[in-house]
Design a protein around this motif. Structure first.
Motif, PDB file in Angstrom:
ATOM      1  N   SER A  65      45.445  24.702  31.740  1.00 55.78           N
ATOM      2  CA  SER A  65      45.810  25.963  31.155  1.00 55.78           C
ATOM      3  C   SER A  65      47.323  26.090  31.106  1.00 55.78           C
ATOM      4  O   SER A  65      47.897  26.622  30.148  1.00 55.78           O
ATOM      5  CB  SER A  65      45.164  27.035  32.010  1.00 55.78           C
ATOM      6  OG  SER A  65      45.538  28.282  31.743  1.00 55.78           O
ATOM      7  N   GLU A  81      48.420  23.870  28.495  1.00 56.53           N
ATOM      8  CA  GLU A  81      48.107  24.483  27.215  1.00 56.53           C
ATOM      9  C   GLU A  81      49.092  25.597  26.914  1.00 56.53           C
ATOM     10  O   GLU A  81      49.572  25.754  25.788  1.00 56.53           O
ATOM     11  CB  GLU A  81      46.684  25.092  27.296  1.00 56.53           C
ATOM     12  CG  GLU A  81      45.885  24.824  26.088  1.00 56.53           C
ATOM     13  CD  GLU A  81      44.483  25.373  26.286  1.00 56.53           C
ATOM     14  OE1 GLU A  81      44.303  26.563  25.993  1.00 56.53           O
ATOM     15  OE2 GLU A  81      43.619  24.597  26.667  1.00 56.53           O
ATOM     16  N   THR A  82      49.404  26.379  27.865  1.00 51.65           N
ATOM     17  CA  THR A  82      50.361  27.455  27.697  1.00 51.65           C
ATOM     18  C   THR A  82      51.708  26.858  27.363  1.00 51.65           C
ATOM     19  O   THR A  82      52.427  27.366  26.495  1.00 51.65           O
ATOM     20  CB  THR A  82      50.457  28.288  28.985  1.00 51.65           C
ATOM     21  OG1 THR A  82      49.146  28.696  29.365  1.00 51.65           O
ATOM     22  CG2 THR A  82      51.309  29.498  28.799  1.00 51.65           C
ATOM     23  N   GLU A  92      41.972  22.880  35.721  1.00 52.27           N
ATOM     24  CA  GLU A  92      41.922  23.902  34.713  1.00 52.27           C
ATOM     25  C   GLU A  92      43.223  24.666  34.673  1.00 52.27           C
ATOM     26  O   GLU A  92      43.722  25.010  33.596  1.00 52.27           O
ATOM     27  CB  GLU A  92      40.807  24.894  35.063  1.00 52.27           C
ATOM     28  CG  GLU A  92      39.851  24.996  33.958  1.00 52.27           C
ATOM     29  CD  GLU A  92      38.763  25.933  34.330  1.00 52.27           C
ATOM     30  OE1 GLU A  92      39.018  27.130  34.478  1.00 52.27           O
ATOM     31  OE2 GLU A  92      37.659  25.464  34.383  1.00 52.27           O
TER      32      GLU A  92
END
Length: 186
Positions: A8, A11-12, A4
């Motif tokens: 994340s 994704e960032t 995650e």
């Protein structure tokens, strides 16, 4: 969680990349818009310059036509001036010839003896009287009172002739006219 977090982070990172790409896209679009604006300005200025060039070309054409017209007019005036100078010179030559001819004819007329018998007689009498007076003066001494009386009588005779001459001429002309009218009646 690691996934995650990694996801994340990914994704960032992806969001950041996406944001950066969006910002770059915005900058590229802004740059493109600016370049399109500049291109429009350049085209507008180029059109204005082309229009000004065409107007100047037309004005130059009119100026060249006017210059050619003025040159032709100047050439015509120069030709007219040269013609006038030539005619003036010819007139001066003719005038000089005419003046010479007038002098020549005047001399001929002055040397022609008069044809009117009255004038011939008058000239003859005048010449003879002058000759007689000259001879008479030469015969009388210069200090003699007779010479003074002779000169005064000569002057008186000339004055009498001057006064009576017009009357005598009038009478002679009347006699001529009368003779002519009687000849014409016959």
């Amino acid at each position: 969680m690691v996934d995650e977090t990694v996801s994340s982070q990914n994704e960032t990172t992806t969001n950041l990349s996406l944001l950066r790409l969006q910002e770059e896209l915005k900058a590229i679009k802004a740059d493109r818009d600016y370049q399109l604006f500049e291109k429009g300005e350049i085209v507008t200025r180029a059109n204005a310059f082309a229009k000004e060039r065409d107007e100047l070309r037309d004005a130059l054409g009119h100026i060249v036509l006017e210059r050619d017209r003025l040159i032709a007019n100047q050439n015509r005036l120069v030709s007219q001036e040269q013609d006038a100078v030539r005619r003036l010179e010819e007139a001066e030559i003719r005038l000089a010839k005419a003046e010479k001819e007038i002098l020549r004819l005047g001399e001929i007329i002055a040397n022609i003896p008069p044809s009117d018998p009255i004038i011939v007689l008058q000239t003859f009498v005048s010449e003879k009287m002058n000759g007689i007076m000259s001879w008479g003066r030469s015969q009388i001494p210069s200090d003699s009172p007779l010479r003074v009386a002779l000169s005064k009588s000569y002057e008186t005779a000339q004055q009498t002739i001057a006064v009576t001459k017009p009357k005598i001429m009038t009478l002679i002309n009347r006699v001529k006219d009368e003779i002519q009218s009687r000849i014409n009646k016959e």
